[in-house]
Design a protein around this motif. Structure first.
Motif, short mmCIF file in Angstrom:
data_model
loop_
_atom_site.label_atom_id
_atom_site.label_comp_id
_atom_site.label_asym_id
_atom_site.label_seq_id
_atom_site.Cartn_x
_atom_site.Cartn_y
_atom_site.Cartn_z
N GLN A 184 -10.17 -5.64 13.18
CA GLN A 184 -9.02 -6.25 12.31
C GLN A 184 -9.11 -6.11 11.00
O GLN A 184 -8.00 -5.76 10.05
N PHE A 185 -10.24 -6.13 10.45
CA PHE A 185 -10.69 -5.81 8.90
C PHE A 185 -10.08 -4.45 8.74
O PHE A 185 -9.46 -3.93 7.59
N ARG A 186 -10.42 -3.30 9.55
CA ARG A 186 -10.38 -2.10 9.18
C ARG A 186 -8.96 -1.62 9.39
O ARG A 186 -8.44 -0.92 8.58
N THR A 187 -8.20 -2.41 10.31
CA THR A 187 -6.50 -2.21 10.48
C THR A 187 -5.91 -2.66 9.07
O THR A 187 -5.13 -2.03 8.69
N THR A 188 -6.27 -3.87 8.83
CA THR A 188 -5.58 -4.38 7.68
C THR A 188 -5.98 -3.93 6.61
O THR A 188 -4.92 -3.58 5.51
N ARG A 189 -7.14 -3.64 6.11
CA ARG A 189 -7.60 -2.97 4.73
C ARG A 189 -6.81 -1.45 4.75
O ARG A 189 -6.63 -0.92 3.66
N SER A 190 -6.86 -0.60 5.96
CA SER A 190 -6.69 0.46 5.86
C SER A 190 -4.77 0.34 5.47
O SER A 190 -4.50 1.27 4.54
N ALA A 191 -4.23 -0.33 6.01
CA ALA A 191 -2.76 -0.46 5.60
C ALA A 191 -2.75 -0.84 4.08
O ALA A 191 -1.81 -0.13 3.30
N GLU A 192 -3.39 -1.66 3.71
CA GLU A 192 -3.52 -1.98 2.32
C GLU A 192 -3.93 -0.87 1.31
O GLU A 192 -3.27 -0.72 0.17
N LEU A 193 -4.91 -0.22 1.82
CA LEU A 193 -5.25 0.87 0.87
C LEU A 193 -4.48 2.04 1.04
O LEU A 193 -4.00 2.83 0.04
N LEU A 194 -3.63 2.35 2.13
CA LEU A 194 -2.50 3.23 2.18
C LEU A 194 -1.31 2.97 1.14
O LEU A 194 -0.70 3.91 0.42
N ARG A 195 -1.23 1.68 1.07
CA ARG A 195 0.13 1.29 0.27
C ARG A 195 -0.23 1.35 -0.99
O ARG A 195 0.47 1.99 -2.09
N PHE A 196 -1.58 1.33 -1.49
CA PHE A 196 -2.13 1.23 -2.98
C PHE A 196 -2.32 2.89 -3.33
O PHE A 196 -1.63 3.23 -4.32
N ALA A 197 -2.56 3.84 -2.42
CA ALA A 197 -2.72 5.19 -2.72
C ALA A 197 -1.23 5.74 -2.98
O ALA A 197 -1.11 6.61 -3.99
N GLU A 198 -0.43 5.19 -1.99
CA GLU A 198 1.18 5.72 -2.33
C GLU A 198 1.67 5.40 -3.77
O GLU A 198 2.14 6.19 -4.25
N ALA A 199 1.27 3.91 -3.97
CA ALA A 199 1.76 3.48 -5.38
C ALA A 199 1.35 4.34 -6.70
O ALA A 199 1.65 4.31 -7.67
N ALA A 200 0.04 4.61 -6.51
CA ALA A 200 -0.89 5.20 -7.50
C ALA A 200 -0.94 6.63 -7.62
O ALA A 200 -1.40 7.12 -8.68
N ALA A 201 -0.26 7.19 -6.56
CA ALA A 201 -0.29 8.85 -6.39
C ALA A 201 0.14 9.59 -7.66
O ALA A 201 -0.65 10.63 -8.16
N ASP A 202 1.09 9.29 -8.23
CA ASP A 202 1.96 9.88 -9.42
C ASP A 202 1.04 9.58 -10.72
O ASP A 202 0.92 10.58 -11.51
N ASP A 203 0.80 8.38 -11.07
CA ASP A 203 0.16 8.25 -12.18
C ASP A 203 -1.35 8.28 -12.23
O ASP A 203 -1.95 8.50 -13.33
#
Length: 430
Positions: A362-381
């Motif tokens: 459950q930790f890996r599943t939830t944290r993976s989604a959070e990390l992917l959202r962060f990566a998408e938001a930070a990708a440009d800057d």
């Protein structure tokens, strides 16, 4: 099943003797091969020498294990010849190296806690100083320890009560622990038995035994016989070194009061020193994205194996009552190594920790989604931050077997391409 209130010593939270031994190995290697801290050494080939790096590592491991609440007995207390031998003027640089070596622990508050613990051991690490520290913080800590509380709880309570010993004692008397402030996870740990004086004192395992599977590799930096250079007397150079040490500790998220106590400074002077460090030496300090990423990279210590320090994939409960990764436990047993938590002999029996495994998934599943959202938001800057988050998310996704994996794997692959990088091979088959 492990007791829910166990693991109240820092020794337990750090994972026992093996991670501590690895930390000391890295720390002494950083001292030996660098030029920031200078200690007296005997050449490794000199049989008559008494200050070989392996021996100093052994003594320091004993000291750190004992100082964090472990069963190891310090056999060299009070002897300058057996100390690591850090010059008092180089103590700030030594703490800077310690903060680097503490990277063996993936949890930030554990990294900071072991550096703080070194502060209480300063008299047994440095040469030429008495053990009785007259500073107000040290007096307050001794007052609490004399009431029966360990260094770890005493330090945490003083931090909580702004250094006031009476308030800290009252807090601890009511049963408070750092867990109450979410400062640390209680960990899935069993009750720690009393120390048996007739038991083994050596913090290491049977000579010649292989490291257990998953144990982080011990560095093999060849020690070199460095000359004991004179400490620079230039005030500006000393101030610069102190500033770098303060900044290094601050970048690890350590509280200003803790830094001031470790370096024997008042807090105002510490802050003034910190303000003088040039901006280019700062690791995105104060950046909101950096703070968010640091939080996302933190892992639940309850779900990590104390041997590999990694999130468990196949967790099992060993005969000592602690949870390990199955492969790591089997290697401990196969090599006749003692429990890193209790020092008792490990039996071959174990049971599967199904709840821990479910929580890790459950930790890996939830944290993976959070990390992917962060990566998408930070990708440009902030591409570097995005890549770091994406790398960790990909590691989690690779070991998942849940129905969420195809969607997460596809999102991760798209982000890798967006950042101009090929996706890891393991993601392509998911």
């Amino acid at each position: 099943h492990p007791s829910s209130n166990a693991g109240t010593t820092l020794y337990h939270r750090l994972g026992g003797v093996y991670p501590i031994a690895q930390f000391v190995d890295r720390l002494v290697d950083l001292v030996v091969v660098g030029n920031r801290v200078h200690i007296e050494l005997s050449p490794i080939y000199a049989r008559s020498g008494n200050r070989h790096p392996p021996g100093l590592k052994y003594m320091l491991t004993e000291l750190v294990c004992n100082g964090t609440g472990g069963p190891e007995v310090v056999t060299s207390k009070g002897f300058d010849e057996a100390k690591l031998g850090v010059q008092l003027e180089e103590w700030p640089m030594f703490l800077e190296l310690a903060s680097e070596a503490a990277a063996v622990w993936p949890i930030q508050h554990l990294r900071n806690a072991v550096v703080v613990a070194l502060g209480a051991l300063k008299a047994e690490i440095c040469i030429g100083i008495a053990e009785d520290d007259p500073s107000p913080v040290a007096r307050a800590r001794r007052q609490i320890q004399e009431a029966g509380f360990g260094h770890y709880l005493a330090s945490a309570a003083l931090e909580r009560c702004s250094g006031e010993a009476s308030r800290a004692l009252e807090l601890l008397a009511r049963g408070w622990t750092p867990v109450d402030d979410d400062a640390m996870s209680s960990g899935s740990l069993s009750s720690f038995p009393g120390f048996d004086p007739s038991g083994p004192r050596c913090p290491f395992a049977r000579p010649g035994a292989a490291l257990p599977l998953g144990h982080p590799p011990i560095g093999h930096v060849a020690p070199r016989d460095l000359p004991l250079e004179a400490v620079p007397q230039n005030v500006a150079a000393a101030d610069e070194r102190l500033g770098k040490a303060v900044r290094a500790l601050a970048d690890q998220g350590m509280a200003p009061s803790q830094i001031a106590s470790l370096l024997d400074m008042d807090e105002a002077s510490m802050r003034a020193t910190l303000d003088k460090v040039p901006a280019e030496q700062v690791r995105m300090l104060g950046n909101s994205l950096q703070a968010e990423l640091d939080g996302l990279l933190e892992e639940d210590p309850e779900l990590c194996c104390p041997v590999s320090l990694l999130l468990c994939v196949e967790p099992v409960i060993a005969s000592d009552g602690f949870i390990y990764e199955k492969a790591s436990l089997l290697e401990l047993i196969r090599n006749g190594m003692a429990s890193p938590m209790t020092r008792e002999t490990l039996k071959s029996e174990y049971i599967y920790a199904r709840q821990c495994k479910s929580n890790a998934i459950q930790f890996r599943t939830t944290r993976s989604a959070e990390l992917l959202r962060f990566a998408e938001a930070a990708a440009d800057d902030q591409m570097q931050m995005a890549l770091e988050a994406l790398g960790r998310a990909s590691e989690y996704i690779e070991v998942l077997t849940t129905g969420h994996v195809p969607g997460l794997a596809k999102q991760a692959a798209q982000l890798w391409h967006r950042l101009g990088q090929p996706e890891p091979l393991a993601l392509r088959g998911l």
